[in-house]
Design an enzyme around this catalytic site. Sequence first.
Site, PDB file in Angstrom:
ATOM      1  N   SER A   1       0.800  -1.225   0.000  1.00 14.51           N
ATOM      2  CA  SER A   1       0.000   0.000   0.000  1.00 14.51           C
ATOM      3  C   SER A   1       0.831   1.273   0.000  1.00 14.51           C
ATOM      4  O   SER A   1       0.287   2.359  -0.064  1.00 14.51           O
ATOM      5  CB  SER A   1      -0.952  -0.016   1.186  1.00 14.51           C
ATOM      6  OG  SER A   1      -0.216   0.097   2.360  1.00 14.51           O
TER       7      SER A   1
ATOM      8  N   LYS B   1      -6.512   3.320   8.819  1.00 14.85           N
ATOM      9  CA  LYS B   1      -5.608   4.293   8.212  1.00 14.85           C
ATOM     10  C   LYS B   1      -6.222   5.687   8.255  1.00 14.85           C
ATOM     11  O   LYS B   1      -5.554   6.661   8.583  1.00 14.85           O
ATOM     12  CB  LYS B   1      -5.319   3.896   6.769  1.00 14.85           C
ATOM     13  CG  LYS B   1      -4.405   2.682   6.657  1.00 14.85           C
ATOM     14  CD  LYS B   1      -4.231   2.281   5.218  1.00 14.85           C
ATOM     15  CE  LYS B   1      -3.279   1.112   5.091  1.00 14.85           C
ATOM     16  NZ  LYS B   1      -3.212   0.608   3.724  1.00 14.85           N
TER      17      LYS B   1
END
EC number: 3.4.21.53
Length: 779
Positions: free
Chosen positions: A670, A713
């Site tokens: 990511s 996140k």
Amino acid sequence: RIGTAALAVQVVGSNWPKPHYTLLVTGLCRFQILQLLKEKPYPVAEVEQLDRLEQFTNQHKSEEELGELSEQFYKYAVQLVEMLDMSVPAVAKLRRLLDNLPREALPDILTSIIRTSNQEKLQILDAVRLEERFKVTIPLLVRQIEGLKLLQKTRKPKQDDDKRVVSIRPNRRSNHIPSTTEDEEEEEDHDDVVMLEKKIRTSSMSEQALKVCLKEIKRLKKMPQSMPEYALTRNYLELMVELPWNKSTKDRLEIRAARIVLDNDHYAMEKLKKRVLEYLAVRQLKNNLKGPILCFVGPPGVGKTSVGRSIAKTLGREFHRIALGGVCDQSDIRGHRRTYVGSMPGRIINGLKTVGVNNPVFLLDEVDKLAKSLQGDPAAALLEVLDPEQNHSFTDHYLNVAFDLSQVLFIATANTTATIPPALLDRMEVIQVPGYTQEEKIEIAHRHLIPKQLEQHGLTPQQIQIPQVTTLDIITRYTREAGVRSLDRKLGAICRAVAVKVAEGQHKEAKPDRAEVGEEDFLLLDCKEHVTEDAKSESISDTADLALPPEMPILIDFHALKDILGPPMYEMEVSERLNQPGVAIGLAWTPLGGEIMFVEASRMDGEGQLTLTGQLGDVMKESAHLAISWLRSNAKRYQLTNASGSFDLLDNTDIHLHFPAGAVTKDGPSAGVTIVTCLASLFSGRLVCSDVAMTGEITLRGLVLPVGGIKDKVLAAHRAGLKRIIIPQRNEKDLEEIPMNVRQDLTFVMASCLDGVLNAAFDGGFAVKPTVERLNSKL
Ligand code: ADP
């Protein structure tokens, strides 16, 4: 002050399970203490020998009387020995000894053979005069003979192997012999074994277990107590009796009540509560426990354990937590075989013994931290425990008989599913428990944590007041976590500090002291210090009516916070770090929740090498290579050049990429978009917007692929005060999980390709320059 000198021939025994020694000695003579020379560490004395055989044999004085006595004694002794089984070699030898030994030695020897109490034995040792010794021993001999006669009469029908009994127990009650402690102990132990047997027979254990227990108790009865195995067998049998074979609590399952309990105990975590209620509802309807095992996965301190506890509460069941973190031996789960010294049952059986019912809620904490080792794989042992098809006959190595675990409700917790062995994961239904938003944390603090801390510290809301802004300060400046554990600790620290002030205040109230006046201004607030000083001088000069305890309630503001917790640990440093090209903020997911991560890049003269630092995994390294390749192939489009103005970015250039927090291993795809943005900034010399964070996987062709952990996140970015978040287009659906108030604070940019990411990351966009052919003068 008479003693017996002896020679130690043999010492047998062990210190386990309790010190137990048998000392075999040969008596030498009697002695008398003349003078005690020292007592410690053991007594040393000057002694005089009392009985010398020659001395007695040479004595003529009372020979006649003695002769008669010794003759009588000899007759009884022969009678006694002849009543015993002469085929036993020891008895035959004894018979011979009677004839061969001097008569004077007989009382001592026979006393050691016949059954006597310790006190009687001591009496005989005390009898220094031979005549007295004979006189004391004869009644004992007679008693023994009578006892043997009685025994033989009652057991006539049986074969005469009873004769082998060299000694029989004196019948204390009829003979009125005071019992000694040793005898009592033995008797007690015997009684215990009988009791144990009774308990085994009356317990409701399974047939198989009963059979094993009865066999063991038979062995136990025959075993001398000094054998280490005696204690082992006894412990085993006691455990078997204690286990809740058939004992259970009655479930009281009412979904409405369950909802109330869950809501009262926990704020937020709606998804988890919803799933738990569904699970409970199915069980209420079906009344069958077979179903997947729930596994709560999330960062520490988000309430996984405490939800487990609430579930037990709603069901009215016992709760037991089994910590599996660091367990690397399968015997921890399944127990040791009983052949080991120090063997014990595994944690499951131990837990059942502790709770005392067979249908508790077992919380298997930290299943992701099971480790493999040479002692086997504990996760494999758990498979059997957790499988509803198998666990009705779970066999612990120690018990060695099956125990039915099918009534136990297992709940597991973990920080990440990545390290749970697939076979184990397959048996569980994973429920993600993400971290909390700041607002949720404030609510949790005020509804649950603060009241709990106040109670623990003996404070009342009238004594301390923590406003919401202070809680927010603690959350943003003193903690950076997904859960609330460290927030809880900080609140604990505040309560402790206030408790001191309150206690001091009470003391002062009791004894108003003029000298101390003024200090009552609690907690030395920085900005108020001068006011305090004024108050002090005033109050001392004035009357004593200012000698009051600290004003209640004590208000915790930011200054007080600084005083108690020290200077803030986390500052909003984001904007400072983004004032140079070549830095971008990525979002990472870790088992501890989401985190923001700065990616830094720099370039230098070199040979086109890429250096990566910061403990990266393989996937992350690949992302870095992908990012560079993509940028090199698109350099012309974006007008990216190296230091010498060439579009070949790696020509004479080395690139160094660094992911700070080098102690933590990072991996995962990511970070791709972040690396691209960071390098684009480096090569274009433009700054990345300081309030943007991003996450997403990239492909070689510049597409942005979806990634996991979006909620954690986003919460991390929100915690860090960022405003804009770039996420992959296909992750849009995950935004629904994010609380409304957080969503309102942030702007989300959905990107499906890298163009979109770069456009959003730079102020004014990162437009593709129209490729106007420039003429390079060759003059
Ligand atoms: P975990 O098992 O997830 O590491 P715990 O269950 O031990 O965390 O929770 C830590 C503390 O936080 C507990 O005292 C718990 O009561 C409190 N807590 C966590 N989440 C909540 C919540 N949503 N509501 C109330 N208290 C909570």
